[in-house]
Design an enzyme around this catalytic site. Structure first.
Site, PDB file in Angstrom:
ATOM      1  N   HIS A  21      24.140-109.637 -36.237  1.00 15.72           N
ATOM      2  CA  HIS A  21      23.201-108.743 -35.559  1.00 15.72           C
ATOM      3  C   HIS A  21      23.920-107.589 -34.879  1.00 15.72           C
ATOM      4  O   HIS A  21      23.313-106.872 -34.091  1.00 15.72           O
ATOM      5  CB  HIS A  21      22.381-109.550 -34.548  1.00 15.72           C
ATOM      6  CG  HIS A  21      21.642-110.680 -35.202  1.00 15.72           C
ATOM      7  ND1 HIS A  21      20.462-110.504 -35.890  1.00 15.72           N
ATOM      8  CD2 HIS A  21      21.965-111.993 -35.340  1.00 15.72           C
ATOM      9  CE1 HIS A  21      20.060-111.670 -36.385  1.00 15.72           C
ATOM     10  NE2 HIS A  21      20.970-112.584 -36.075  1.00 15.72           N
TER      11      HIS A  21
ATOM     12  N   LYS B 129      55.460 -99.869 -23.416  1.00 17.87           N
ATOM     13  CA  LYS B 129      56.015-100.344 -22.140  1.00 17.87           C
ATOM     14  C   LYS B 129      56.993 -99.312 -21.575  1.00 17.87           C
ATOM     15  O   LYS B 129      57.014 -99.052 -20.373  1.00 17.87           O
ATOM     16  CB  LYS B 129      56.732-101.683 -22.342  1.00 17.87           C
ATOM     17  CG  LYS B 129      55.791-102.822 -22.640  1.00 17.87           C
ATOM     18  CD  LYS B 129      56.524-104.148 -22.680  1.00 17.87           C
ATOM     19  CE  LYS B 129      55.598-105.263 -23.097  1.00 17.87           C
ATOM     20  NZ  LYS B 129      56.254-106.525 -23.340  1.00 17.87           N
TER      21      LYS B 129
ATOM     22  N   GLU C 154      50.137-108.433 -34.779  1.00 20.23           N
ATOM     23  CA  GLU C 154      51.454-108.266 -34.163  1.00 20.23           C
ATOM     24  C   GLU C 154      52.546-108.764 -35.119  1.00 20.23           C
ATOM     25  O   GLU C 154      53.655-108.248 -35.130  1.00 20.23           O
ATOM     26  CB  GLU C 154      51.528-109.021 -32.825  1.00 20.23           C
ATOM     27  CG  GLU C 154      52.684-108.566 -31.957  1.00 20.23           C
ATOM     28  CD  GLU C 154      52.559-109.006 -30.504  1.00 20.23           C
ATOM     29  OE1 GLU C 154      52.060-108.237 -29.672  1.00 20.23           O
ATOM     30  OE2 GLU C 154      52.978-110.130 -30.202  1.00 20.23           O
TER      31      GLU C 154
HETATM   32  O1  LIG Z   1      55.108-114.051 -22.261  1.00 17.09           O
HETATM   33  P1  LIG Z   1      55.474-112.657 -21.903  1.00 17.09           P
HETATM   34  O2  LIG Z   1      56.944-112.407 -21.930  1.00 17.09           O
HETATM   35  O3  LIG Z   1      54.857-112.256 -20.581  1.00 17.09           O
HETATM   36  O4  LIG Z   1      54.873-111.722 -23.022  1.00 17.09           O
HETATM   37  C1  LIG Z   1      53.500-111.547 -23.208  1.00 17.09           C
HETATM   38  C2  LIG Z   1      53.259-110.651 -24.403  1.00 17.09           C
HETATM   39  O5  LIG Z   1      54.022-109.479 -24.189  1.00 17.09           O
HETATM   40  C3  LIG Z   1      54.052-108.500 -25.210  1.00 17.09           C
HETATM   41  O6  LIG Z   1      52.889-107.774 -25.213  1.00 17.09           O
HETATM   42  C4  LIG Z   1      54.322-109.059 -26.573  1.00 17.09           C
HETATM   43  O7  LIG Z   1      54.010-108.111 -27.543  1.00 17.09           O
HETATM   44  C5  LIG Z   1      53.537-110.304 -26.838  1.00 17.09           C
HETATM   45  O8  LIG Z   1      54.002-110.893 -28.022  1.00 17.09           O
HETATM   46  C6  LIG Z   1      53.702-111.287 -25.712  1.00 17.09           C
HETATM   47  O9  LIG Z   1      52.959-112.430 -26.012  1.00 17.09           O
END
Ligand SMILES: O=P(O)(O)OC[C@H]1O[C@H](O)[C@H](O)[C@@H](O)[C@@H]1O
Length: 542
Positions: free
Chosen positions: A382, A496, A350
């Site tokens: 393995h 998203k 990431e």
């Molecule tokens: O902590 P949050 O805001 O729920 O985010 C949780 C995750 O969301 C996304 O997938 C980001 O890419 C991550 O970097 C992050 O850790």
């Protein structure tokens, strides 16, 4: 290596792949070279002797680091400069482990703010352990369920599993990340709602899986058991997020995290300090932070040619950008470190999975960062090691732990098992490097695969802190070497956005989505009974 003077890294890389005298089996015969490539610092050791490295290559790589100003950038990061350019933010995970050294950013002592939140987490954990904070029926908490995904789960889980081997577990932690109802059912089946404390960890508090779906399922689960859900739920969330602006009737307590610590770097903020102090007590967390601090200081202050995270990052650049290895595998020969590869996958990919530099240039395909994946040894031997020995060559990180578990002190079998584990680690390191040149054609292995061996002294909290901070600093250095921003993650946003559109289509029963997607939406809407098909008609019910 006489001929290597005056050659560039690119020319040297070409030689390595074609020159038989540069095969690792000859490089490893040079004891002085091996000694020079064995490094110690920040409480760990890093053995680069099985890498395609010798003095001239190292010097050229160090020159590259110097030209890129990576140590200055690292110092700027630790001083609170806005190194996360695209989001105009600092990246201050290191401040979370150094509360006593003031770090003034915009007239605020960031280190103290983070330290006070740790203190609040420690106090809260002590009260839970002392049974001063109990569930809504008055029963002491027996389990902690952490709802969180990505950086809000992976690092904490990796550290939790690692610490469980050497430190007394006061309260077991359970993790619920994915939105899959199977996971919810599996986790809640083994828990008693009366005695479960739920930590909702989300920096944004907008992550659908966590705060919309899983949290509401958990609230129902608690309320259906006749409990007041708010007395079982704690938020760990970004300052000013929707989960921060919540009234007392919604949760027991809120612990803040900040936009200057990215999710994948956040284990040593409240994201990890609260669950881990609930699990092991504040003293263990303080030792974890001390281990991180030791490595942070090493990473920031050691000269480049003795700086372990920087040398590891240079090795990544050498293996990926010049020698063309597409990936590296991280293999801890230590069961308690089994979640570290998953944490590293997020941390590394990431952070470095980007093709645009900070200054706007597009990186050519062969300069993109390596993939990272892994599993524990000896299990991985393995499963996928066959390919690494005779198929597509990769770089490898093997992680070993010097000291066996204390239980082994009294047990000859335990000692034998520990020695056997190390035997496998070293045998694999040599097999990847040396290969096999005698036998039937199908038995031959070309070797020459680059391997680093990272050694921890033990699995105490300090050791785990050192490893955690080493992996973070190596990733950051690799990002600076590539002139990337290792702190943003805009690619994740696209998926998203797509989900938001599909959710809308789903609720409108609109099945005209791209390609076959509409078939799936329709099949789901039709009651999950049929496979999707091209005609939009139903297959016979299963
Ligand atoms: O902590 P949050 O805001 O729920 O985010 C949780 C995750 O969301 C996304 O997938 C980001 O890419 C991550 O970097 C992050 O850790």
């Amino acid at each position: 290596m006489q001929f290597s003077h005056d050659l560039s890294l690119k020319e040297l890389a070409g030689k390595i792949l074609t020159e038989p005298s540069l095969h690792m089996r000859f490089l490893l015969e040079d004891k002085t070279r091996c000694q020079q490539l064995f490094y110690q610092g920040g409480g760990i050791s890093l053995d680069l002797s099985r890498q395609h490295l010798w003095e001239d290559v190292i010097n050229l790589l160090l020159k590259k680091a110097n030209q890129a100003g990576v140590q200055e950038k690292f110092a700027a990061m630790m001083a609170g400069k806005r190194v996360n350019k695209s989001e105009n933010r600092a990246a201050l995970h290191s401040a979370a482990r150094n509360p006593d050294i003031p770090l003034l950013v915009n007239n605020q002592n960031i280190a103290r703010i983070l330290g006070d939140i740790h203190e609040k987490a420690f106090e809260f954990s002590n009260k839970v352990h002392e049974k001063k904070i109990c569930g809504s029926k008055g029963e002491p908490f027996s389990d902690v369920l952490l709802l969180g995904i990505g950086g809000s789960r992976l690092g904490t889980q990796a550290v939790y599993e690692a610490l469980s081997s050497r430190h007394k577990n006061l309260l077991p932690l359970h993790f619920l990340s994915t939105v899959d109802p199977n996971a919810f059912i599996a986790q809640t089946r083994k828990l008693n709602p009366d005695t479960t404390l739920v930590l909702v960890v989300s920096k944004s508090f907008t992550t659908r899986e966590v705060v919309d779906i899983n949290l509401s399922q958990i609230r129902n689960w608690l309320e259906n058991a006749g409990l007041r859900a708010s007395e079982h739920i704690v938020h760990i969330t970004g300052k000013g997020s929707p989960g921060d602006r919540i009234s007392e009737s919604f949760c027991l307590e809120v612990f803040n995290i900040f936009d200057f610590i990215g999710g994948r770097y956040s284990v040593t903020s409240a994201v990890g300090s609260l669950p881990l102090s609930l699990a092991f007590g504040p003293d263990v967390v303080k030792k974890l932070l001390a281990g991180c601090r030791e490595m942070d200081i090493h990473a920031a202050r050691s000269p480049a040619d003795q700086n372990l995270p920087l040398l590891a990052a240079l090795c990544d650049i050498w293996n990926g950008d010049y020698l063309g290895f597409p990936a590296f595998a991280m293999i801890p020969y230590s069961a308690p470190l089994r979640y570290f590869p998953a944490h590293m996958q997020q941390l590394y990919m990431e952070s470095l999975g980007k093709s645009l530099t900070i200054t706007g240039e597009t990186l050519p395909h062969d300069k993109l960062a390596m993939f990272c994946f892994g599993d524990t040894g000896t299990d991985a031997q393995h499963s996928f090691f066959q390919m690494l020995h005779q198929g597509r060559a990769l770089a490898m990180d093997l992680i070993g732990v010097l000291q066996p578990p204390p239980e082994c002190r009294q047990s000859a079998e335990g000692h034998k098992a520990h020695e056997e584990l190390w035997t496998h680690l070293l045998a694999q390191a040599d097999a990847f490097a040396l290969g096999r040149s005698e036998g039937r054609p199908e038995q031959l292995c070309s070797g020459n695969r680059p391997v680093s061996i990272i050694t921890l002294k033990n699995l105490m909290a300090e050791d785990i802190g050192r490893l955690l901070a080493f992996l973070e600093a190596r990733t950051v250095y690799a990002g600076f070497l590539k002139n990337l921003n290792p702190f943003d993650q805009f690619g994740v946003e696209n998926g998203k956005l797509m989900a938001t559109e599909l959710r809308r289509n789903f609720s409108k029963s609109s099945f005209s989505s791209t390609g076959t997607t509409g078939f799936y939406l329709k099949a789901l809407k039709d009651g999950y009974l049929t496979f999707p098909n091209q005609n939009g008609t139903q297959d016979p019910p299963m």
